[in-house]
Design a protein around this motif. Structure first.
Motif, PDB file in Angstrom:
ATOM      1  N   ASP A 118      69.697 -10.852  50.208  1.00 24.73           N
ATOM      2  CA  ASP A 118      71.468 -10.052  49.811  1.00 24.73           C
ATOM      3  C   ASP A 118      72.209 -10.897  50.157  1.00 24.73           C
ATOM      4  O   ASP A 118      72.428 -11.413  50.871  1.00 24.73           O
ATOM      5  CB  ASP A 118      71.449  -8.768  50.360  1.00 24.73           C
ATOM      6  CG  ASP A 118      72.845  -8.244  50.347  1.00 24.73           C
ATOM      7  OD1 ASP A 118      73.451  -8.672  49.112  1.00 24.73           O
ATOM      8  OD2 ASP A 118      73.576  -7.660  50.974  1.00 24.73           O
ATOM      9  N   PRO A 119      72.436 -11.446  48.834  1.00 20.93           N
ATOM     10  CA  PRO A 119      72.685 -11.485  47.633  1.00 20.93           C
ATOM     11  C   PRO A 119      70.440 -12.095  46.509  1.00 20.93           C
ATOM     12  O   PRO A 119      70.294 -13.131  47.667  1.00 20.93           O
ATOM     13  CB  PRO A 119      73.282 -12.285  46.459  1.00 20.93           C
ATOM     14  CG  PRO A 119      73.305 -13.365  47.330  1.00 20.93           C
ATOM     15  CD  PRO A 119      72.733 -12.970  49.517  1.00 20.93           C
ATOM     16  N   TRP A 120      70.043 -11.762  45.991  1.00 17.70           N
ATOM     17  CA  TRP A 120      68.784 -12.431  45.419  1.00 17.70           C
ATOM     18  C   TRP A 120      69.550 -13.532  44.813  1.00 17.70           C
ATOM     19  O   TRP A 120      70.678 -13.942  44.407  1.00 17.70           O
ATOM     20  CB  TRP A 120      68.620 -11.953  44.506  1.00 17.70           C
ATOM     21  CG  TRP A 120      68.000  -9.903  45.021  1.00 17.70           C
ATOM     22  CD1 TRP A 120      68.749  -9.219  45.601  1.00 17.70           C
ATOM     23  CD2 TRP A 120      66.207  -9.488  44.152  1.00 17.70           C
ATOM     24  NE1 TRP A 120      67.818  -8.576  45.644  1.00 17.70           N
ATOM     25  CE2 TRP A 120      66.110  -8.726  45.418  1.00 17.70           C
ATOM     26  CE3 TRP A 120      65.721  -9.974  43.508  1.00 17.70           C
ATOM     27  CZ2 TRP A 120      65.040  -7.679  45.327  1.00 17.70           C
ATOM     28  CZ3 TRP A 120      64.878  -8.716  42.904  1.00 17.70           C
ATOM     29  CH2 TRP A 120      64.754  -7.977  43.651  1.00 17.70           C
ATOM     30  N   GLN A 121      68.165 -15.518  44.771  1.00 23.05           N
ATOM     31  CA  GLN A 121      68.633 -16.140  44.134  1.00 23.05           C
ATOM     32  C   GLN A 121      67.603 -16.140  43.357  1.00 23.05           C
ATOM     33  O   GLN A 121      66.040 -16.009  43.863  1.00 23.05           O
ATOM     34  CB  GLN A 121      68.632 -16.391  45.183  1.00 23.05           C
ATOM     35  CG  GLN A 121      70.209 -16.615  45.772  1.00 23.05           C
ATOM     36  CD  GLN A 121      71.543 -17.274  45.038  1.00 23.05           C
ATOM     37  OE1 GLN A 121      71.274 -17.254  43.818  1.00 23.05           O
ATOM     38  NE2 GLN A 121      72.345 -16.343  45.383  1.00 23.05           N
ATOM     39  N   PRO A 122      67.212 -17.451  42.321  1.00 24.61           N
ATOM     40  CA  PRO A 122      66.184 -17.837  42.020  1.00 24.61           C
ATOM     41  C   PRO A 122      64.905 -18.642  42.640  1.00 24.61           C
ATOM     42  O   PRO A 122      66.584 -19.280  43.815  1.00 24.61           O
ATOM     43  CB  PRO A 122      66.460 -18.456  40.906  1.00 24.61           C
ATOM     44  CG  PRO A 122      68.192 -17.656  40.164  1.00 24.61           C
ATOM     45  CD  PRO A 122      68.703 -17.322  41.302  1.00 24.61           C
ATOM     46  N   GLY A 123      63.893 -18.842  42.925  1.00 30.04           N
ATOM     47  CA  GLY A 123      63.396 -19.667  43.956  1.00 30.04           C
ATOM     48  C   GLY A 123      62.801 -18.908  44.701  1.00 30.04           C
ATOM     49  O   GLY A 123      62.462 -19.025  45.436  1.00 30.04           O
ATOM     50  N   ALA A 124      63.534 -17.475  45.535  1.00 25.36           N
ATOM     51  CA  ALA A 124      63.067 -16.883  46.840  1.00 25.36           C
ATOM     52  C   ALA A 124      62.171 -15.919  45.958  1.00 25.36           C
ATOM     53  O   ALA A 124      61.345 -16.163  45.358  1.00 25.36           O
ATOM     54  CB  ALA A 124      64.588 -16.147  46.653  1.00 25.36           C
ATOM     55  N   ALA A 125      61.308 -15.659  47.733  1.00 27.86           N
ATOM     56  CA  ALA A 125      59.901 -15.537  48.207  1.00 27.86           C
ATOM     57  C   ALA A 125      60.640 -14.396  48.561  1.00 27.86           C
ATOM     58  O   ALA A 125      61.129 -14.683  49.771  1.00 27.86           O
ATOM     59  CB  ALA A 125      59.065 -15.486  48.528  1.00 27.86           C
ATOM     60  N   PRO A 151      60.817 -16.695  39.684  1.00 30.30           N
ATOM     61  CA  PRO A 151      60.935 -18.109  39.703  1.00 30.30           C
ATOM     62  C   PRO A 151      62.167 -19.248  39.794  1.00 30.30           C
ATOM     63  O   PRO A 151      63.415 -18.144  39.620  1.00 30.30           O
ATOM     64  CB  PRO A 151      60.646 -17.926  38.286  1.00 30.30           C
ATOM     65  CG  PRO A 151      60.025 -16.543  38.288  1.00 30.30           C
ATOM     66  CD  PRO A 151      60.653 -15.837  39.207  1.00 30.30           C
ATOM     67  N   PRO A 152      62.097 -20.211  40.352  1.00 26.81           N
ATOM     68  CA  PRO A 152      63.316 -21.326  40.132  1.00 26.81           C
ATOM     69  C   PRO A 152      64.139 -21.214  38.789  1.00 26.81           C
ATOM     70  O   PRO A 152      65.209 -21.425  38.519  1.00 26.81           O
ATOM     71  CB  PRO A 152      63.216 -22.421  40.624  1.00 26.81           C
ATOM     72  CG  PRO A 152      61.424 -21.682  41.678  1.00 26.81           C
ATOM     73  CD  PRO A 152      60.738 -20.771  40.462  1.00 26.81           C
ATOM     74  N   ASP A 153      64.059 -20.931  37.972  1.00 22.46           N
ATOM     75  CA  ASP A 153      64.225 -20.943  35.846  1.00 22.46           C
ATOM     76  C   ASP A 153      64.669 -19.391  35.832  1.00 22.46           C
ATOM     77  O   ASP A 153      64.953 -19.535  34.542  1.00 22.46           O
ATOM     78  CB  ASP A 153      63.054 -21.648  35.190  1.00 22.46           C
ATOM     79  CG  ASP A 153      61.835 -20.860  34.933  1.00 22.46           C
ATOM     80  OD1 ASP A 153      61.731 -20.014  35.777  1.00 22.46           O
ATOM     81  OD2 ASP A 153      60.964 -21.020  33.860  1.00 22.46           O
ATOM     82  N   ALA A 154      64.214 -18.092  36.116  1.00 27.25           N
ATOM     83  CA  ALA A 154      64.925 -17.336  35.742  1.00 27.25           C
ATOM     84  C   ALA A 154      66.187 -17.336  35.536  1.00 27.25           C
ATOM     85  O   ALA A 154      67.003 -17.650  36.255  1.00 27.25           O
ATOM     86  CB  ALA A 154      64.941 -15.602  37.559  1.00 27.25           C
ATOM     87  N   LEU A 165      64.233  -0.693  42.930  1.00 26.09           N
ATOM     88  CA  LEU A 165      65.461  -0.963  42.803  1.00 26.09           C
ATOM     89  C   LEU A 165      65.682  -1.713  41.746  1.00 26.09           C
ATOM     90  O   LEU A 165      64.524  -2.638  41.496  1.00 26.09           O
ATOM     91  CB  LEU A 165      65.805  -2.151  44.478  1.00 26.09           C
ATOM     92  CG  LEU A 165      64.868  -3.070  44.693  1.00 26.09           C
ATOM     93  CD1 LEU A 165      65.591  -4.632  43.932  1.00 26.09           C
ATOM     94  CD2 LEU A 165      64.454  -3.582  45.875  1.00 26.09           C
ATOM     95  N   THR A 166      67.097  -2.381  41.443  1.00 25.95           N
ATOM     96  CA  THR A 166      67.415  -3.156  40.705  1.00 25.95           C
ATOM     97  C   THR A 166      68.630  -4.255  41.103  1.00 25.95           C
ATOM     98  O   THR A 166      69.390  -3.810  41.747  1.00 25.95           O
ATOM     99  CB  THR A 166      68.310  -2.403  39.476  1.00 25.95           C
ATOM    100  OG1 THR A 166      67.303  -1.262  38.894  1.00 25.95           O
ATOM    101  CG2 THR A 166      69.198  -3.098  38.493  1.00 25.95           C
ATOM    102  N   ALA A 167      68.566  -5.333  40.263  1.00 27.74           N
ATOM    103  CA  ALA A 167      69.385  -6.238  41.320  1.00 27.74           C
ATOM    104  C   ALA A 167      69.516  -7.093  40.276  1.00 27.74           C
ATOM    105  O   ALA A 167      68.803  -7.580  38.939  1.00 27.74           O
ATOM    106  CB  ALA A 167      68.606  -7.226  42.354  1.00 27.74           C
ATOM    107  N   THR A 168      70.884  -7.998  40.393  1.00 28.88           N
ATOM    108  CA  THR A 168      71.053  -9.349  39.378  1.00 28.88           C
ATOM    109  C   THR A 168      71.422 -10.881  40.341  1.00 28.88           C
ATOM    110  O   THR A 168      72.076 -10.656  41.270  1.00 28.88           O
ATOM    111  CB  THR A 168      72.752  -9.401  39.437  1.00 28.88           C
ATOM    112  OG1 THR A 168      73.343  -7.415  38.810  1.00 28.88           O
ATOM    113  CG2 THR A 168      73.220 -10.001  38.505  1.00 28.88           C
ATOM    114  N   LEU A 169      70.690 -11.195  39.039  1.00 32.75           N
ATOM    115  CA  LEU A 169      70.582 -12.410  40.052  1.00 32.75           C
ATOM    116  C   LEU A 169      71.862 -13.013  38.885  1.00 32.75           C
ATOM    117  O   LEU A 169      72.629 -13.103  37.894  1.00 32.75           O
ATOM    118  CB  LEU A 169      69.813 -13.238  38.768  1.00 32.75           C
ATOM    119  CG  LEU A 169      67.655 -13.020  39.757  1.00 32.75           C
ATOM    120  CD1 LEU A 169      67.276 -13.585  39.189  1.00 32.75           C
ATOM    121  CD2 LEU A 169      67.950 -13.655  41.159  1.00 32.75           C
ATOM    122  N   PRO A 170      72.665 -14.361  40.401  1.00 33.20           N
ATOM    123  CA  PRO A 170      73.474 -14.926  39.224  1.00 33.20           C
ATOM    124  C   PRO A 170      73.393 -16.358  38.667  1.00 33.20           C
ATOM    125  O   PRO A 170      71.938 -16.904  38.094  1.00 33.20           O
ATOM    126  CB  PRO A 170      74.140 -15.657  40.922  1.00 33.20           C
ATOM    127  CG  PRO A 170      72.621 -15.825  41.459  1.00 33.20           C
ATOM    128  CD  PRO A 170      72.658 -15.055  41.788  1.00 33.20           C
TER     129      PRO A 170
END
Length: 297
Positions: A182-189, A256-259, A292-297
């Motif tokens: 929280d929040p979601w980020q590209p590259g996170a696991a 993925p980091p490139d999401a 769940l649904t989340a938004t990637l920046p």
């Protein structure tokens, strides 16, 4: 004049060396990138965010820096213990202490240190690997942080209740994320705990799929991350699991980091890996349950 210029140059050189030395010393003392050991402030911040009052932090090496940081930087309510309590205690002694102590706690958080002078046999690591279910595995700088729990979960551990029934095979009761992203980020696991109540045994062993669905990729796919496996990595089979007995299954979601930016949905389901056929949701509402649904920046 030439001698004066040489002296000035020499003075500037010595001053530069002293300045660089001072900067290096400050970095050595205060900058985590130059730290002599674990970044305890960051470790305590992570533990503060992820642990609960009924959790236990275990360490296998007596480090005064941990004691200081736990007292001053840790804001959570989890207890902590040093095991082995004495230098190179035998496995049987440590195993007995762990078996007696740990059932009172929901999650165990372990900070391993390899040391020939204390826990030379890595007794805590071996006991946890043999007796407890692995939940998450994180690196905080140079320090590894493991999370474990008892194989038999408690309903209290279902942080996010979410009921979805797959035919007459199983009912999903909810899930839990570590870290919460929280929040979601590209590259996170993130480790995703799924809590199931089996309803019946199946003729063929079924797999669980966990898919992260998002914007359409150049190849046309909308699956950006996935983890498909047999329950508990084969420790449990849908052919023999116990109906009515709650079980926990852990999956890894690697964003993925490139999401690309956009809205993403995490879905779960069951399927036969031989035929590819999915188990439909009860009520005819598809064959995958959105968690769940989340938004990637």
């Amino acid at each position: 004049p030439a001698r004066l210029v040489n002296r000035l140059i020499a003075g500037v050189g010595v001053g530069g060396i002293l300045l660089l030395s001072a900067v290096g010393l400050l970095n050595y003392q205060f900058n985590p990138e130059f730290a002599r050991g674990p970044d305890w402030l960051r470790i305590m911040q992570t533990l503060s965010e992820q642990t609960a009052d009924d959790d236990l932090i275990i360490r296998n090496f007596p480090d005064p820096a941990f004691d200081y940081s736990y007292e001053h930087d840790y804001s959570g309510g989890a207890a902590q213990v040093l095991l082995p309590a004495t230098r190179s205690a035998p496995y049987e002694e440590v195993a007995g202490q762990l078996a007696t102590l740990t059932p009172a706690y929901q999650y165990l958080w372990f900070l391993p240190v390899r040391s020939e002078s204390w826990d030379s046999g890595q007794t805590v690591s071996h006991w946890l690997a043999a007796e407890r279910q692995p939940i998450s595995d994180q690196w905080i700088g140079i320090q590894r942080l493991y999370q474990y729990a008892a194989w038999q979960p408690s309903p209290d551990q279902i942080a996010n209740p979410h009921t979805a029934q797959f035919g007459e095979v199983a009912r999903l009761e909810g899930y839990r994320l570590t870290p919460p992203l929280d929040p979601w980020q590209p590259g996170a696991a993130v480790a995703v705990e799924l809590f199931w109540t089996p309803l019946a045994r199946t003729e063929s062993p079924l797999k669980v799929f966990l898919h992260l669905l998002g914007p359409q990729a150049p190849d046309g796919s909308i699956i950006w991350a996935q983890d498909d496996r047999f329950p508990q990595e084969g420790r449990v089979s849908t052919q023999s699991w116990e109906p009515g007995v709650l079980l926990r299954d852990v999956y890894t979601l690697a964003i993925p980091p490139d999401a690309p930016p956009g809205e993403y949905t995490l879905v779960v389901g069951l399927y036969d890996p031989t035929t590819g056929a999915r188990v439909p949701l009860a009520g005819g509402s598809g064959d995958s349950a959105p968690l769940l649904t989340a938004t990637l920046p």
